[in-house]
Design an enzyme around this catalytic site. Structure first.
Site, PDB file in Angstrom:
ATOM      1  N   ASP A   1       0.844  -1.184   0.000  1.00 53.56           N
ATOM      2  CA  ASP A   1       0.000   0.000   0.000  1.00 53.56           C
ATOM      3  C   ASP A   1       0.881   1.237   0.000  1.00 53.56           C
ATOM      4  OD1 ASP A   1      -2.784  -0.002  -0.038  1.00 53.56           O
ATOM      5  OD2 ASP A   1      -2.950   0.755   2.005  1.00 53.56           O
TER       6      ASP A   1
ATOM      7  N   TYR B   1       2.251   4.815   1.347  1.00 57.31           N
ATOM      8  CA  TYR B   1       2.224   5.455   2.660  1.00 57.31           C
ATOM      9  C   TYR B   1       1.021   6.393   2.727  1.00 57.31           C
ATOM     10  CZ  TYR B   1       7.142   3.941   2.977  1.00 57.31           C
ATOM     11  OH  TYR B   1       8.300   3.209   3.008  1.00 57.31           O
TER      12      TYR B   1
ATOM     13  N   PHE C   1       7.869   1.684  -0.991  1.00 56.88           N
ATOM     14  CA  PHE C   1       8.887   1.904   0.044  1.00 56.88           C
ATOM     15  C   PHE C   1       9.568   3.269  -0.041  1.00 56.88           C
ATOM     16  CE2 PHE C   1       8.744  -2.785  -0.275  1.00 56.88           C
ATOM     17  CZ  PHE C   1       8.415  -3.084   1.039  1.00 56.88           C
TER      18      PHE C   1
ATOM     19  N   HIS D   1       9.601  -9.502   5.513  1.00 55.42           N
ATOM     20  CA  HIS D   1       9.329  -8.091   5.241  1.00 55.42           C
ATOM     21  C   HIS D   1      10.294  -7.218   6.042  1.00 55.42           C
ATOM     22  CE1 HIS D   1       7.030  -4.315   4.977  1.00 55.42           C
ATOM     23  NE2 HIS D   1       6.494  -4.845   3.892  1.00 55.42           N
TER      24      HIS D   1
END
Length: 221
Positions: free
Chosen positions: A65, A67, A78, A187
């Site tokens: 998703d 931010y 990221f 992750h």
């Protein structure tokens, strides 16, 4: 339907743009941006593709998703805009790079520099409402990004796929591993990294070793 995306992707994905789910998705996104504060900016929704044309894709990183904090998202998974504090996952990515290939911590968390070298930084969902994580999930973006991963798998060869965490692994389950180089790890979020599932994966050096073996330019992480 006219979608403002790099011409190389326009050609590859034109069939997808005409499907009913995508037209419903675009209608939803337009309404959301007109009535709520959403991220990234409208002009950056397809930034990952604009910075990394289809024919230039060497590496794919799959995020989940964008931010949802003000000013953070810039259309690349990221990645954050210049001047924005690094989120915890990004900090852990840079820590692993520092340990793995001895590159010092960068001043900016803007990963356009990776994308411009052929790293497709692909979120599964390309938009989000401010302060509401996952608010644009299950509206069609996942179908669209599944199609993108499938196109890359089917039409390209020797792409490095970096699958970080359970979600990315599931998202990349149909990648043809006889044609592509798939690396999997936990992750980079603190929850995963602090349990020993992220650090030491050496994905950045492994990616460059593989690209080098093919005679391709390596990535300056």
């Amino acid at each position: 339907m006219d979608v403002k995306i790099h011409s190389s992707w326009q050609k590859v994905l034109s069939g997808e743009f005409e499907k009913p789910y995508f037209q419903q998705l675009i209608s939803f996104v337009k309404d959301e941006y007109n009535t709520n504060r959403c991220f990234p900016k409208r002009t950056e929704i397809f930034a990952a593709f604009d910075h990394c044309p289809f024919d230039k894709v060497k590496v794919v990183v799959i995020g989940q998703d964008p931010y949802h904090g003000f000013g953070q998202a810039n259309g690349l998974c990221f990645s954050v805009n210049d001047g924005i504090a690094f989120p915890p996952s990004l900090i852990n990515i840079f820590k692993e790079i520092q340990t793995d290939i001895h590159v010092s911590f960068p001043k900016s968390g803007n990963l356009e520099r990776w994308a411009d070298q052929g790293v497709l930084l692909l979120n599964a969902t390309l938009t989000v409402r401010e302060s509401e994580a996952g608010s644009h999930q299950n509206k069609g973006w996942e179908t669209f990004t599944d199609a993108i991963i499938q196109k890359i798998s089917d039409e390209k060869e020797s792409v490095v796929f970096l699958l970080w965490g359970g979600f990315a692994k599931k998202k990349g389950a149909k990648i043809d591993r006889t044609k592509h180089h798939v690396l999997e790890t936990g992750h980079p979020s603190p929850l995963s990294a602090n349990r020993g599932l992220w650090f030491g994966n050496k994905h950045f050096s492994k990616t460059n070793t593989y690209l080098q073996s093919l005679g391709k330019e390596t990535i300056e992480w």
